[in-house]
Design a protein around this motif. Structure first.
Motif, PDB file in Angstrom:
ATOM      1  N   PHE A  31       0.817  -1.210   0.000  1.00 13.99           N
ATOM      2  CA  PHE A  31       0.000   0.000   0.000  1.00 13.99           C
ATOM      3  C   PHE A  31       0.855   1.266   0.000  1.00 13.99           C
TER       4      PHE A  31
ATOM      5  N   SER B 119      -4.534   0.144  -4.608  1.00 10.71           N
ATOM      6  CA  SER B 119      -3.498  -0.574  -3.869  1.00 10.71           C
ATOM      7  C   SER B 119      -4.001  -1.013  -2.498  1.00 10.71           C
ATOM      8  N   LEU B 120      -4.835  -0.184  -1.852  1.00 14.01           N
ATOM      9  CA  LEU B 120      -5.356  -0.591  -0.552  1.00 14.01           C
ATOM     10  C   LEU B 120      -6.328  -1.753  -0.698  1.00 14.01           C
TER      11      LEU B 120
END
Length: 254
Positions: free
Chosen positions: A33, A67-68
């Motif tokens: 992340f 990405s999270l």
């Protein structure tokens, strides 16, 4: 529903293989992340020489959201997919993890952020991570309140989609929902204070880039917002009656 008491945890639990797997998952997921999130800021700065543009804001928000979502999905079945010391704090206050496990989660998350920031410094040939800072004309207390509100929304979403025993099939959408709320909050709060919502996300770049301006805001705000969201959801939203047979139980710990 009364909030669970906070378990302290026993030292011998730390020797269980599940602990090592959970800590590794938190480390790797936080690394993923932060590397993608902070990397998107550096990349846009490299392309345009100016991050504070509408296109830059949208691209950074999307990079963080995607990405999270991936990081949470990768860690959810192993560690609970916290990827955030504030989320871990909310789970601790709700009695869903022990104090000992929470401490080790925090260490793993911070280390993942530091390693990601160091590798960004190396791979970009010395570009210092930007991290977070309060924009000109925005007061410290305004930024603090903004972090509290945004983190409240993030952790409320986490509890609703990943913890609530009545979530049902909604649990499969938890990573996307969590990623989307972070991306939306960056669009809303990014121009004011960067929209961290995550002390680990702020700490690694601040340490490696040595940018500590108003850094306390990115710890106090997320912890207060996450604590409020966790306590409110545990006390007022999660049902008191036993779940029906077709409703899965929420995990007692992560």
């Amino acid at each position: 529903m009364p909030v669970r008491r906070i378990p302290i945890g026993r030292p011998e639990e730390a020797r269980h293989p599940d602990w090592a797997r959970a800590l590794l998952a938190e480390f790797v997921s936080t690394f993923i992340f932060v590397f993608a999130g902070e990397g998107s800021v550096l990349a846009h700065g490299k392309i345009s020489r100016e991050v504070a543009t509408p296109a830059g804001l949208v691209s950074v928000a999307l990079a963080h959201a995607f990405s999270l979502a991936v990081a949470v999905a990768a860690g959810m079945n192993i560690s609970g997919g916290h990827i955030n010391p504030a989320v871990t704090f909310s789970a601790l206050l709700g009695g869903r993890i022990s104090l000992l496990r929470a401490f080790f989660y925090w260490v793993a998350q911070l280390l993942g952020s530091i390693v990601a920031s160091l590798l960004l410094l190396l791979t970009t040939d010395g570009m210092r991570p930007f991290g977070f800072s309060v924009a000109s004309g925005v007061g410290e207390w305004n930024a603090l309140l903004l972090e509290i509100v945004m983190t409240f929304g993030l952790v409320y979403t986490f509890f609703a989609t990943a913890v609530d025993p009545k979530r049902g099939t909604m649990g499969t959408m938890a990573p996307l929902a969590i990623g989307f709320i972070v991306g939306a909050n960056i669009l809303a709060g990014g121009p004011f204070d960067g929209a961290s919502m995550n002390p680990a996300r702020a700490f690694g770049p601040a340490l490696v880039g040595w940018r500590w301006s108003n850094h306390w805001i990115y710890w106090v705000g997320p912890f207060v917002g996450a604590g409020l969201a966790g306590l409110i959801y545990e006390a007022l939203i999660i049902p008191t009656e036993p779940p029906l047979p077709h409703q899965p139980l929420a995990p007692e710990d992560y």
